[in-house]
Design an enzyme around this catalytic site. Sequence first.
Site, PDB file in Angstrom:
ATOM      1  N   ARG A   1      -4.279   5.554  24.009  1.00  0.00           N
ATOM      2  CA  ARG A   1      -3.162   5.053  23.094  1.00  0.00           C
ATOM      3  C   ARG A   1      -3.093   3.460  23.259  1.00  0.00           C
ATOM      4  O   ARG A   1      -2.841   2.750  22.163  1.00  0.00           O
ATOM      5  CB  ARG A   1      -1.867   5.399  23.859  1.00  0.00           C
ATOM      6  CG  ARG A   1      -1.816   6.798  23.656  1.00  0.00           C
ATOM      7  CD  ARG A   1      -0.133   7.298  23.902  1.00  0.00           C
ATOM      8  NE  ARG A   1       0.558   6.802  25.082  1.00  0.00           N
ATOM      9  CZ  ARG A   1       0.815   7.539  26.059  1.00  0.00           C
ATOM     10  NH1 ARG A   1       0.484   8.792  26.075  1.00  0.00           N
ATOM     11  NH2 ARG A   1       1.431   7.311  27.345  1.00  0.00           N
TER      12      ARG A   1
ATOM     13  N   ARG B   1       4.754  14.396  32.826  1.00  0.00           N
ATOM     14  CA  ARG B   1       4.211  14.641  31.336  1.00  0.00           C
ATOM     15  C   ARG B   1       2.934  14.630  31.326  1.00  0.00           C
ATOM     16  O   ARG B   1       2.105  13.914  31.989  1.00  0.00           O
ATOM     17  CB  ARG B   1       4.680  13.179  30.765  1.00  0.00           C
ATOM     18  CG  ARG B   1       6.491  13.411  30.571  1.00  0.00           C
ATOM     19  CD  ARG B   1       7.043  12.272  29.785  1.00  0.00           C
ATOM     20  NE  ARG B   1       6.268  11.457  28.896  1.00  0.00           N
ATOM     21  CZ  ARG B   1       6.600  10.428  28.203  1.00  0.00           C
ATOM     22  NH1 ARG B   1       7.570   9.956  28.490  1.00  0.00           N
ATOM     23  NH2 ARG B   1       5.725  10.056  26.958  1.00  0.00           N
TER      24      ARG B   1
ATOM     25  N   LYS C   1       8.796  -1.139  25.081  1.00  0.00           N
ATOM     26  CA  LYS C   1       9.227  -1.609  23.595  1.00  0.00           C
ATOM     27  C   LYS C   1      10.610  -0.894  23.288  1.00  0.00           C
ATOM     28  O   LYS C   1      11.738  -1.729  22.730  1.00  0.00           O
ATOM     29  CB  LYS C   1       8.220  -1.449  22.566  1.00  0.00           C
ATOM     30  CG  LYS C   1       8.296  -2.077  21.326  1.00  0.00           C
ATOM     31  CD  LYS C   1       6.988  -1.988  20.416  1.00  0.00           C
ATOM     32  CE  LYS C   1       6.828  -0.580  20.370  1.00  0.00           C
ATOM     33  NZ  LYS C   1       6.383  -0.087  18.801  1.00  0.00           N
TER      34      LYS C   1
ATOM     35  N   ARG D   1       0.780  -2.606   9.803  1.00  0.00           N
ATOM     36  CA  ARG D   1      -0.326  -2.360  10.469  1.00  0.00           C
ATOM     37  C   ARG D   1      -1.814  -2.825   9.910  1.00  0.00           C
ATOM     38  O   ARG D   1      -2.948  -2.554  10.624  1.00  0.00           O
ATOM     39  CB  ARG D   1      -0.584  -0.656  10.735  1.00  0.00           C
ATOM     40  CG  ARG D   1       0.400  -0.199  11.754  1.00  0.00           C
ATOM     41  CD  ARG D   1       0.393   1.236  12.167  1.00  0.00           C
ATOM     42  NE  ARG D   1       1.205   1.434  12.902  1.00  0.00           N
ATOM     43  CZ  ARG D   1       1.565   2.853  13.478  1.00  0.00           C
ATOM     44  NH1 ARG D   1       1.193   3.613  12.796  1.00  0.00           N
ATOM     45  NH2 ARG D   1       2.490   3.011  14.234  1.00  0.00           N
TER      46      ARG D   1
ATOM     47  N   ARG E   1       4.134   8.187  37.182  1.00  0.00           N
ATOM     48  CA  ARG E   1       5.566   8.671  36.996  1.00  0.00           C
ATOM     49  C   ARG E   1       5.652   9.814  37.244  1.00  0.00           C
ATOM     50  O   ARG E   1       4.811  10.825  36.780  1.00  0.00           O
ATOM     51  CB  ARG E   1       5.887   8.252  35.542  1.00  0.00           C
ATOM     52  CG  ARG E   1       5.751   6.505  35.067  1.00  0.00           C
ATOM     53  CD  ARG E   1       6.578   6.646  33.620  1.00  0.00           C
ATOM     54  NE  ARG E   1       5.739   7.399  32.524  1.00  0.00           N
ATOM     55  CZ  ARG E   1       5.880   6.690  31.295  1.00  0.00           C
ATOM     56  NH1 ARG E   1       6.700   5.981  31.034  1.00  0.00           N
ATOM     57  NH2 ARG E   1       5.126   7.553  30.387  1.00  0.00           N
TER      58      ARG E   1
END
Length: 215
Positions: free
Chosen positions: A172, A161, A13, A88, A127
């Site tokens: 999430r 990470r 995004k 939201r 990743r």
Amino acid sequence: MDIILLGPPGAGKGTQAGRLEDEHGMIQLSTGDMLRAAVKAGTEVGLKAKALMEAGELVPDEVVSGIIGERLDELGPEQGVIFDGYPRTAAQATALDEILSARGRSLDHVIELVVDEDALVARITGRFTCGKCGEGYHDTFKQPAKEGICDVCGSSEFKRRPDDTEETVRTRMQEYRGKTAPILPIYETRGIVRKVDGMGSMAQVNDEIEAALAL
Ligand SMILES: [Zn+2]
């Protein structure tokens, strides 16, 4: 043109919003950033928000609405914006309509980056980066040519990470679904939700967004 950009964390995004800013001269408005800017600038609503935050209280919708209104007035009527992370709730969606219509504006599109959750989890959890030069790699899609050695700088130090784990990614995603569930139906009824396949390459996602904006 005013739009809302929706997409779960890791769906690209931020990249797409940056591109819309570059190519269409739009400005991304995130309520967190606006709130911090208003507090820093010491505007009337900024001061109100600051007092609330310092008291450990949530900033109520009317204050957030005030901050968005102030920001839109600064930008002027011709400046197209991208709302990110707002609204939201159904109440915030109604408030946004009022803020916009009071300024002769309206939402043109709600772009929803649709992702395959399992594929997104694999994309994010795979990743890793070179600890020395920052080159990005991926367990599945981009291993170093020589195992354990960075292609770019030859370092053998890699890092991940700590929040790129399956559990945090799924949490999430769940939070994201919880945030969009109350507002998507509102915009769907209006026929302005444009579903874009968020799993394609960056260029494919670009193209789909462009096609959606042209509707
Ligand atoms: Zn490196």
